[in-house]
Design an enzyme around this catalytic site. Structure first.
Site, short mmCIF file in Angstrom:
data_model
loop_
_atom_site.label_atom_id
_atom_site.label_comp_id
_atom_site.label_asym_id
_atom_site.label_seq_id
_atom_site.Cartn_x
_atom_site.Cartn_y
_atom_site.Cartn_z
N TYR A 296 2.93 2.40 -9.59
CA TYR A 296 2.81 3.80 -9.94
C TYR A 296 3.63 4.09 -11.20
CZ TYR A 296 0.62 5.21 -5.50
OH TYR A 296 -0.24 5.37 -4.46
N ASP B 158 -2.18 12.16 -3.57
CA ASP B 158 -2.09 13.57 -3.22
C ASP B 158 -2.81 14.44 -4.25
OD1 ASP B 158 -0.47 13.16 -0.92
OD2 ASP B 158 1.29 12.92 -2.21
N ARG C 21 7.60 10.45 -6.17
CA ARG C 21 8.05 11.75 -6.68
C ARG C 21 9.49 12.04 -6.28
NH1 ARG C 21 3.45 15.51 -4.43
NH2 ARG C 21 4.86 17.12 -5.23
N ARG D 121 -3.78 6.69 -0.72
CA ARG D 121 -4.29 8.04 -0.53
C ARG D 121 -3.49 9.01 -1.41
NH1 ARG D 121 -4.38 8.13 5.98
NH2 ARG D 121 -2.44 7.01 5.59
#
Length: 257
Positions: free
Chosen positions: A110, A52, A199, A50
């Site tokens: 990622y 952002d 992040r 999911r």
């Protein structure tokens, strides 16, 4: 009902994220709207991750149950006709009746992109974070090795998550540079990620790269399990969901970006 597996790419700049929300346009929302025109009785969409608001994807994986008998190549074409140009269904395949894009995933990769040159090219302003200063890449690579392995990553989780455990396994964490551009890519592959975890990882590594912290401090930050002991979250627009792996998939290399 058949279960289809969709591979979806998107530019997340104009979206509130993957998940449909009360206000704002979501990736899930535009996909569901497009699919409804093909099969009004289709089941809910389930995504592998999911993402952002502002986060992009090269190969998000989505599972959905449908009643239509339309061939998978025709499903792809029909969806792309109705989708906005910043969202594209790259592939549609038949999946097992029990397939679930989130729960069946073995690993996700990622990638976070940082532009370290003095001027950020306009074509990069939506897709990379600008850090216009020299970074100690060797120290950052040493720090990244402390992230690999199975750890409690509570120090890298933002509030608001709905998980029952903050333990995750990171299979690899590395920094990639290019000779012809000041582009730094942080690529991390793991069995799952907490809210804003990547992040926070990048923000922590930048503490080392700018000389504010030693490489060994990353291990201490992880061991603390305290969000306040790690680096700040970097902006979302440099983050890309690159690939998702499943038991039935052949191994492959994630595409560069």
């Amino acid at each position: 009902m058949r279960v289809l597996r969709l591979t979806v790419a998107y530019d997340g700049t104009s979206y509130v994220g993957w998940q449909r929300q009360a206000e704002g346009r979501s990736i899930q929302g535009v996909l569901e709207d497009a699919l409804w025109h093909l099969d009004p009785a289709c089941g809910p969409l389930h995504a592998a991750g999911r993402t952002d608001a502002g986060v992009h994807a090269l190969a998000q994986v989505v599972s959905v149950g449908v009643h239509t008998a339309v061939r998978v190549d025709a499903v792809r074409r029909a969806l792309n006709v109705r989708l906005p140009p910043d969202v594209r269904v790259m592939q549609v395949v038949e999946a097992a009746d029990t397939f679930h894009a989130r729960y069946d995933a073995l690993a996700k990769t990622y990638r976070y992109r940082v532009w370290t040159g003095p001027v950020l090219p306009p074509v990069e302003h939506r897709y990379a974070w600008h850090v216009p200063q020299p970074l100690d890449i060797v120290a950052m690579q040493e720090a990244a090795r402390h992230i690999e392995g199975t750890h409690d990553f509570a120090a890298f989780q933002s509030s608001g998550g709905d998980v029952t455990s903050t333990v995750r396994t990171v299979f690899s964490a590395r920094l990639l540079t290019t000779e012809d551009t000041p582009l730094l890519r942080y690529e991390v592959r793991g069995d799952g990620f907490l809210r804003h975890m990547v992040r926070a990882m990048v923000g922590t590594l930048l503490e080392v790269g700018t000389g504010r912290r030693p490489a060994a401090w990353v291990a201490d930050a992880i061991a603390s399990r305290s969000r306040g002991r790690a680096g700040q979250n970097v902006p979302p627009h440099g983050l890309w969901l690159v690939s998702v792996e499943y038991p039935e998939d052949p191994s492959g290399t994630a595409p560069p970006v």
